[in-house]
Design a protein around this motif. Sequence first.
Motif, short mmCIF file in Angstrom:
data_model
loop_
_atom_site.label_atom_id
_atom_site.label_comp_id
_atom_site.label_asym_id
_atom_site.label_seq_id
_atom_site.Cartn_x
_atom_site.Cartn_y
_atom_site.Cartn_z
N UNK A 1 0.84 -1.18 0.00
CA UNK A 1 0.00 0.00 0.00
C UNK A 1 0.88 1.24 0.00
N UNK A 2 0.67 2.12 -0.98
CA UNK A 2 1.40 3.38 -1.10
C UNK A 2 0.42 4.51 -0.85
N UNK A 3 0.65 5.30 0.19
CA UNK A 3 -0.25 6.40 0.54
C UNK A 3 0.14 7.64 -0.27
N UNK A 4 -0.83 8.16 -1.01
CA UNK A 4 -0.61 9.33 -1.85
C UNK A 4 -0.93 10.63 -1.12
N UNK A 5 -2.00 10.63 -0.31
CA UNK A 5 -2.37 11.80 0.48
C UNK A 5 -3.10 11.34 1.72
N UNK B 1 4.88 3.82 2.46
CA UNK B 1 4.23 2.59 2.03
C UNK B 1 4.30 1.58 3.16
N UNK B 2 3.44 0.57 3.07
CA UNK B 2 3.44 -0.52 4.05
C UNK B 2 3.16 -1.83 3.32
N UNK B 3 3.76 -2.89 3.81
CA UNK B 3 3.49 -4.23 3.30
C UNK B 3 2.85 -5.04 4.40
N UNK B 4 1.68 -5.62 4.12
CA UNK B 4 1.07 -6.59 5.02
C UNK B 4 1.15 -7.94 4.32
N UNK B 5 1.65 -8.92 5.04
CA UNK B 5 1.89 -10.24 4.45
C UNK B 5 0.64 -11.11 4.54
#
Length: 116
Positions: free
Chosen positions: A57-61, A80-84
Amino acid sequence: MPHLIPSPTSIPVPGGKRIDEYVGSVNTGTDGVSIAHMRAPADWQEPFQTPAFDEYTVVLSGSLRVEHEGGHTDVAAGQAILTAAGERVRYSTLEACEYVAVCLPAFTLERVDRED
């Protein structure tokens, strides 16, 4: 030859969140990956889930909160965050948030395993 994807498919969801899927099971019939542009209002949340896919997930705003076994992680614009796969998580917002989600394999209702 490159394949143009002329537009996303908007997927209605409760709570005022908007999902525009560019690549995935709905818009392109792709099973291996999904790519979607999300817009969620302030104070939005979805149920806990234990998906059978990795989600990048990449947060744009705005900012996104991800609750998990160890507490929660707030993800700000430009992060960004990665959830497995197999992690129990819940996504929510404190303020309006726009982000891009990439799921491997593609998001499906069967793979997301949302709690009621």
